[in-house]
Design an enzyme around this catalytic site. Structure first.
Site, short mmCIF file in Angstrom:
data_model
loop_
_atom_site.label_atom_id
_atom_site.label_comp_id
_atom_site.label_asym_id
_atom_site.label_seq_id
_atom_site.Cartn_x
_atom_site.Cartn_y
_atom_site.Cartn_z
N GLN A 129 -4.04 -8.44 6.01
CA GLN A 129 -5.12 -9.38 6.24
C GLN A 129 -4.74 -10.75 5.65
OE1 GLN A 129 -8.48 -7.38 4.66
NE2 GLN A 129 -9.95 -8.57 5.79
N VAL A 176 0.84 -1.21 0.00
CA VAL A 176 0.00 0.00 0.00
C VAL A 176 0.87 1.26 0.00
CG1 VAL A 176 -1.74 1.32 1.29
CG2 VAL A 176 -1.93 -1.18 1.13
N THR A 233 -3.96 1.66 7.71
CA THR A 233 -3.75 0.31 8.23
C THR A 233 -5.07 -0.22 8.81
OG1 THR A 233 -1.53 1.04 8.85
CG2 THR A 233 -2.26 -1.05 9.76
N ASN A 234 -5.35 -1.48 8.56
CA ASN A 234 -6.59 -2.10 9.04
C ASN A 234 -6.44 -2.74 10.41
OD1 ASN A 234 -8.63 -1.69 7.10
ND2 ASN A 234 -7.56 -3.06 5.68
N ASP A 292 -14.74 1.84 -0.60
CA ASP A 292 -16.03 1.15 -0.73
C ASP A 292 -17.02 2.06 -1.47
OD1 ASP A 292 -15.50 -1.01 1.75
OD2 ASP A 292 -14.61 0.96 1.99
N ALA A 299 -16.21 4.35 -3.62
CA ALA A 299 -15.78 4.37 -5.03
C ALA A 299 -16.25 3.10 -5.74
CB ALA A 299 -14.26 4.48 -5.11
N ARG A 300 -16.12 1.95 -5.06
CA ARG A 300 -16.55 0.69 -5.67
C ARG A 300 -18.07 0.70 -5.90
NH1 ARG A 300 -12.78 -2.59 -1.49
NH2 ARG A 300 -10.95 -2.82 -2.82
N HIS A 325 -15.31 0.36 7.70
CA HIS A 325 -14.69 -0.18 6.49
C HIS A 325 -14.55 -1.68 6.77
CE1 HIS A 325 -12.06 -0.99 3.16
NE2 HIS A 325 -11.05 -1.27 3.94
N ARG A 371 -11.07 -7.93 9.29
CA ARG A 371 -10.23 -6.77 9.58
C ARG A 371 -10.10 -6.56 11.09
NH1 ARG A 371 -13.17 -4.74 4.89
NH2 ARG A 371 -11.71 -4.53 3.18
N THR A 391 -4.49 -6.01 -1.58
CA THR A 391 -5.09 -4.97 -2.42
C THR A 391 -4.27 -3.70 -2.23
OG1 THR A 391 -6.58 -3.95 -0.83
CG2 THR A 391 -7.36 -5.94 -1.91
P1 NAD Z 1 2.72 -5.07 3.54
O1 NAD Z 1 2.99 -6.22 4.43
O2 NAD Z 1 3.01 -5.18 2.09
O3 NAD Z 1 3.50 -3.77 4.08
C1 NAD Z 1 3.48 -3.38 5.40
C2 NAD Z 1 4.81 -2.69 5.67
O4 NAD Z 1 4.77 -2.14 6.98
C3 NAD Z 1 6.01 -3.63 5.60
O5 NAD Z 1 6.94 -3.13 4.65
C4 NAD Z 1 6.55 -3.62 7.02
O6 NAD Z 1 7.97 -3.72 7.07
C5 NAD Z 1 6.07 -2.25 7.50
N1 NAD Z 1 6.07 -2.11 8.95
C6 NAD Z 1 5.63 -2.99 9.88
N2 NAD Z 1 5.80 -2.48 11.09
C7 NAD Z 1 6.33 -1.24 10.95
C8 NAD Z 1 6.72 -0.21 11.85
N3 NAD Z 1 6.59 -0.35 13.17
N4 NAD Z 1 7.22 0.92 11.34
C9 NAD Z 1 7.37 1.09 10.01
N5 NAD Z 1 7.03 0.15 9.12
C10 NAD Z 1 6.52 -1.00 9.59
O7 NAD Z 1 1.17 -4.71 3.79
P2 NAD Z 1 0.23 -3.85 2.81
O8 NAD Z 1 -0.40 -4.74 1.82
O9 NAD Z 1 0.97 -2.65 2.37
O10 NAD Z 1 -0.92 -3.43 3.85
C11 NAD Z 1 -0.64 -2.54 4.91
C12 NAD Z 1 -1.89 -2.28 5.72
O11 NAD Z 1 -2.85 -1.60 4.90
C13 NAD Z 1 -2.60 -3.54 6.20
O12 NAD Z 1 -3.07 -3.32 7.50
C14 NAD Z 1 -3.75 -3.69 5.25
O13 NAD Z 1 -4.83 -4.42 5.80
C15 NAD Z 1 -4.11 -2.24 5.04
N6 NAD Z 1 -4.94 -1.96 3.88
C16 NAD Z 1 -5.91 -1.04 4.04
C17 NAD Z 1 -6.76 -0.74 3.01
C18 NAD Z 1 -7.85 0.27 3.23
O14 NAD Z 1 -8.74 0.46 2.39
N7 NAD Z 1 -7.85 0.96 4.35
C19 NAD Z 1 -6.62 -1.36 1.76
C20 NAD Z 1 -5.57 -2.29 1.60
C21 NAD Z 1 -4.74 -2.58 2.67
#
Ligand code: NAD
Length: 310
Positions: free
Chosen positions: A80, A12, A117-118, A146, A148-149, A173, A86, A228
């Site tokens: 996730q 993300v 972050t979720n 959501d 937008a979707r 969410h 979530r 995602t």
């Molecule tokens: P990912 O695992 O690809 O990346 C997470 C990153 O966070 C990693 O690079 C990790 O090293 C880093 N990290 C962990 N702890 C840390 C800390 N203390 N300080 C700094 N960096 C740290 O995960 P992702 O796919 O990028 O997803 C990240 C979050 O976004 C998840 O919680 C996911 O559920 C959420 N998300 C939210 C939505 C939304 O609509 N709100 C959509 C997609 C994903």
């Protein structure tokens, strides 16, 4: 310089940095990750995209670089797992969030935070609590995606540009989110009026299908590709644009709701005016009775998760 700090350089965070870079909205983008080499790799890759767009400085940094950021985007956390809700992510991610918020506050006590972050609503609430920031300065990406979707799906159904479809997904969410059918409009016509005027069909089964596709989209994507990130990154850039250009745009994002619809001290999504101050105003549209009831149930789900943090 318009500096944006992105904390978490995973799917993300890196995709948001890339979308932001291409948007030309920021002049400086700093990416920070616990995994320093990952942040460095992403920053290098991003730097090589810069010559194809507007000038922007991109680098892998640390918390000192957050000091003059206009906005701080928190995407760090764990993802996730297939089948995981979530809310189950909560305990794993709240510790990460608290650590990051403490470090940001140490260098930037009046930051504007965007939390993605979720579970995003509960983490937005935890970020407000832990930072001590005025609640309007903490924005959860909430149901921006959501919504937008939902608009895109309705647009496809009616063969209309989704930008001309107005409608909102509010609440959590997540599984308890609420589609607001009573306020869905196209060109000033309620969608039922639009359906009748155009002779299209929109029966109960189709509505249910649209809601399910909207609500379960993330699970379907995660089952297939593990995560995602494109759409949420676009949503993050949309929020950044509203802040950096002081647009006062209506976006469904998560913010602290305290009093409306009988909901107290819960972060969830409602249509909000977003500008350089963050959440300039939360709108409380008149809902149908069943929608208002569903919103309160959604708030209750979130409240229980919040209380589990105490
Ligand atoms: P990912 O695992 O690809 O990346 C997470 C990153 O966070 C990693 O690079 C990790 O090293 C880093 N990290 C962990 N702890 C840390 C800390 N203390 N300080 C700094 N960096 C740290 O995960 P992702 O796919 O990028 O997803 C990240 C979050 O976004 C998840 O919680 C996911 O559920 C959420 N998300 C939210 C939505 C939304 O609509 N709100 C959509 C997609 C994903």
């Amino acid at each position: 310089p318009r500096r944006v700090a992105i904390i978490g350089a995973g799917h993300v965070g890196a995709t948001a940095a890339y979308a932001l870079l291409l948007s030309g909205l920021a002049s400086e983008i700093v990416v920070i990750d616990l995994d320093r080499r990952r942040a460095e790799g992403e920053a290098l890759d991003l730097q090589h995209a810069v010559p194809f767009g507007d000038p922007v400085r991109v680098w892998a940094g640390d918390y000192d670089d957050v000091a003059s950021a206009a906005v701080v985007v928190i995407t760090a956390g764990v993802n996730q797992r297939p089948g995981e809700t979530r809310l189950q992510l909560l305990s794993r991610n709240v510790a990460v969030l608290r650590d990051i918020v403490s470090r940001v506050m140490a260098v930037m006590p009046d930051a504007i935070l965007i939390v993605t972050t979720n579970p995003v609503d509960v983490l937005t609430w935890a970020a407000i609590r832990h930072s001590g920031l005025p609640p309007p300065r903490v924005i959860g990406s909430g149901t921006i995606l959501d919504t937008a979707r939902f608009r895109a799906r309705l647009g496809r159904h009616f063969h209309v540009d989704p930008r001309s479809v107005h409608g909102y997904i509010i609440g959590e969410h997540g599984d308890s989110e609420v589609p607001v059918w009573s306020l869905a409009t196209i060109g000033g016509l309620h969608i039922d009026q639009y359906r009748d005027a155009t002779g299209e069909e929109l029966n109960e089964a189709t509505r249910r299908q649209i809601v399910e596709e909207t609500r379960d989209a993330a699970s379907h994507i995660i089952e297939r590709k593990g995560a995602t990130y494109y759409a949420v990154a676009a949503g993050i850039v949309r929020i950044l644009q509203a802040i950096l250009r002081d647009e006062s745009t209506v976006l469904t994002v998560s913010s602290l709701i305290d009093g409306a619809y009988g909901i107290r001290d819960v972060c969830l999504s409602l249509p909000c005016i977003v500008n350089r101050d963050g959440i300039a105003r939360v709108l409380f549209p008149p809902l149908a009775a069943d929608e208002e009831e569903a919103l309160r149930r959604s708030a209750q789900v979130l409240r229980e998760a919040q209380e589990s943090l105490a």
